[in-house]
Structures are given as C-alpha cells and as structure tokens.
Motif scaffolding. Structure first.
Motif, PDB file in Angstrom:
ATOM      1  N   GLY A  24       3.199   6.903  -1.494  1.00 37.43           N
ATOM      2  CA  GLY A  24       2.786   5.780  -0.744  1.00 37.43           C
ATOM      3  C   GLY A  24       1.841   6.076   0.130  1.00 37.43           C
ATOM      4  O   GLY A  24       0.688   5.443   0.374  1.00 37.43           O
ATOM      5  N   GLU A  28      -2.364   4.952   0.051  1.00 33.92           N
ATOM      6  CA  GLU A  28      -3.045   3.995   0.798  1.00 33.92           C
ATOM      7  C   GLU A  28      -4.187   4.615   1.598  1.00 33.92           C
ATOM      8  O   GLU A  28      -5.027   3.966   1.912  1.00 33.92           O
ATOM      9  N   ASP A 169       7.057   0.830  -1.212  1.00 34.22           N
ATOM     10  CA  ASP A 169       5.769   0.247  -1.844  1.00 34.22           C
ATOM     11  C   ASP A 169       6.057  -0.995  -2.189  1.00 34.22           C
ATOM     12  O   ASP A 169       6.888  -1.145  -3.180  1.00 34.22           O
ATOM     13  N   THR A 336       5.400  -1.107   5.232  1.00 36.02           N
ATOM     14  CA  THR A 336       5.009  -0.724   3.944  1.00 36.02           C
ATOM     15  C   THR A 336       4.164   0.503   4.195  1.00 36.02           C
ATOM     16  O   THR A 336       3.889   1.025   5.210  1.00 36.02           O
ATOM     17  N   ALA A 337       3.686   1.311   3.029  1.00 34.43           N
ATOM     18  CA  ALA A 337       2.870   2.486   3.157  1.00 34.43           C
ATOM     19  C   ALA A 337       1.544   2.132   3.444  1.00 34.43           C
ATOM     20  O   ALA A 337       1.102   2.732   4.503  1.00 34.43           O
TER      21      ALA A 337
END
Length: 355
Positions: A24, A28, A169, A336-337
């Motif tokens: 992840g 990103e 993710d 989140t990532a």
C-alpha cells in the motif's frame, strides 16, 4: 523524491504482515509521483510462497547477499532522498550500517514490530538493529505510537521518533453483498502469546454455543491444537482473499500480541482491513485503542468468551451493520495507505530541512 526501501518482503505475505503494509505504501508513493525502489532479500520461504512476485507499482528487486546488495544498489541508495530500512530484514543491522555509510539523503528505520524490537534490544538479541545504529537514522518510524516514541528518543537517542501506523487499501477492502457464513472469524498467523487470548475470547464462546459457526484462518498453527467442532480452520489466505473472508463473517475478532498490548497504541492491520469491509470488530483491550476506534460505537471490546458470546447473540443486525459502517468511515478518513504516504512525505521533508 527518490525513495529506496529495504524491507522484509513485498512479494510474499506468507507468515508476515509486512508485505501488505509495504504494498500500500509503495503504491501510494508511486501514485504521488515518487520514484520508489523496493529491495528484498531473496530467501527460500518467501520464494516458495510469492503471491505478488512482480508488484505493479514502483520497482522491486531481489538481492542474494549483502555483497550483492552493495554491488548492485549502492548508487541507488546514495542518490535517494529517502533510504529506509525495515524491521526483521535479514541481517538488518549490517544492512542498516551500510545504508548509513552510503546514503546522502534522509535515512529512516521503519519498525513494524516496535515492542518486539525494544524487547530484543534490551536482551541484546536483535539481529536487525543495534542500539548504536539508532542515532544514525534521521527518522525512527514506528508502528507503535504513544509514550513509546519518547522512550525511543530518550533511551536510544533517536533524533526523531514518529508514528507511521499500518493502514488498509480501500480499493481492495470494501463491503460485499453476501450472506455471512460464520458468526465470528479470526485472521492471523499463529503466535504463542496470542493463542491464549484467542482461546479465551473465541474458542470458549464456540464451546458454549455449539450451534454457532466460527472460523480461524492463518498459517503455522501447531498440529496438536484441539479445535471445537464448530470452528472451521482455513490455512494461509493470500491478501486478495482477505476481503471475502471478512465479508463472510457477522463479526470479526482482533487479537493483539502481548508485547503490543503492554506498549499500547499498536493497532493491527487486521483492524483497519476488517473495518474497511464494514465488518463489526470485537477486539481485545489495550491502551490507546480508543485513539483509533471509539469503543461501543465503532467496535466492541471483549475480555471473556462470555462477553464475546453476548455480542454475537444479542446485538441486532441493524446495530451490527451501523457499527461496521461507522468503523469503515473512520478508516476512510484516517487510516488508508494514502494517509500514510502523505505522512511519510511530511516527515521526510521536515527531516531534510533539519526539523
């Protein structure tokens, strides 16, 4: 930025939680325009269990030895704006020493196992980090937050200890319209210190409710363990199979390693993954849990099989779904990532400016 990450594994999630975190984060960072190279030691147990042999984001290279690493990738490390070494990297202390000698940009140690690392350092038994290396890392990035960060700076001399928690993710972990197969499930590799908690919070509930259906998924469980008849055992699940497993549960159980309970502020990646699927969580208790999810509103906390069973039998379906939805929203807004990639950027920029 040019980023080089020397981590335990990104190609194989077998028996480790590092791979999903790195996948992840690398994805990103690459999406945000950074040039990312992930370097992984080629070892037999991951070579035989690679569920993502060629990650489609950044660049991944395997190396056979320290000599191979230095011979092929010294220039990459030298030119990197960030050179980051992860916990549990084979011969990680020697790798870190080489990185600190070679890198010209910001160096960082990413501790995905902080409480375990600190315990090993105290015993002089850590082969991926030595106390004298800590001050040489400009950043000490930790899966554990809270008071542990001040301890790392004070006792080990880290210039800047900062939290960089695990994440999930949301493109992979999402609710699915399906009828749950199990009242309660658990996903995790066997751990000797987690097993008594799993026994207390899930297996006692399973024995007390023979009509209920339960599931435990994960590798390395000893063959001599006795499972109740209503507990389904599933061997290793690759990350792409995790969302379907979560969505097949009415509730999912979170169990935390003993070292991480003592340190507190150490959320498991399973917490964020399950919450992103909208599956309500029943968790063990540990300091700092409330900084990630609000107990009673975004998850339940259990201290016994009896308490677990009460949630399973008494919480209504609408209440259960509402709790899962609230937990999912918390993850999407904070865990989140992409959030972790942005946080890492800010840390590196601050360190590069002398902060």
């Amino acid at each position: 930025m040019k980023v080089v990450i020397l981590g335990l594994s990104i190609t194989s999630s077998w028996g480790n939680g590092h791979a999903t975190t790195y996948r992840g984060l690398v994805r990103e960072l690459a999406r945000r325009g950074h040039d990312v190279l992930f370097l992984e030691r080629d070892v037999p147990w991951y070579a035989a269990n690679r569920d993502l042999p060629r990650p489609p984001y950044g660049r991944t290279e395997l190396y056979a030895s320290l000599e191979d690493l230095a011979g092929r990738f010294a220039e990459d490390v030298r030119r990197a704006d960030l050179a980051m070494v992860g916990s549990y990297v084979p011969r990680g202390a020697a790798v870190g020493e080489w990185v600190q000698r070679t890198a010209r940009g910001v160096t960082a140690f990413y501790d995905i196992d902080t409480p375990v690392t600190l315990a090993l350092l105290e015993r002089g038994a850590c082969d991926y980090l030595r106390p004298e290396l800590v001050p040489g890392y400009r950043l000490y990035l930790s899966f554990t937050g809270g008071p542990t960060l001040a301890r790392i700076e004070r006792a080990l001399g880290a210039p800047a200890a900062r939290p960089l928690y695990c994440s999930c993710d949301p493109e992979l972990y999402a609710p699915a319209a399906c009828e749950p197969r199990w009242a309660l499930g658990y996903l995790g590799t066997y751990s000797e210190d987690r097993q008594p908690v799993l026994e207390r919070l899930m297996l006692e509930a399973a024995r007390a409710w023979p009509e209920g259906r339960f599931a435990v998924a994960g590798p390395q469980y000893p063959g001599h363990l006795q499972w109740p008849r209503n507990v389904t055992r599933v061997e290793h699940l690759a990350p792409p199979e995790h969302p379907a497993f979560y969505n097949a549960q009415r509730f999912t159980l979170n169990v935390t390693r003993a070292d991480m309970v003592r340190a507190g502020y150490s959320p498991s990646v399973r917490l964020f993954e399950a919450a992103a699927c909208g599956v309500p969580i029943i968790s063990d208790a540990w300091p700092g849990l409330e900084t990630f999810f609000e107990p009673g509103r975004e998850l339940f906390v259990s201290r016994s099989g009896e308490e677990t069973l009460r949630y399973l039998q008494e919480v209504s379906a609408p209440e259960r779904r509402a709790m899962g939805a609230r937990a999912r929203q918390r993850v999407l807004s904070e865990h989140t990532a992409e959030h972790r990639a942005r946080t890492l950027e800010a840390y590196v920029l601050d360190a590069a400016r002398g902060g």
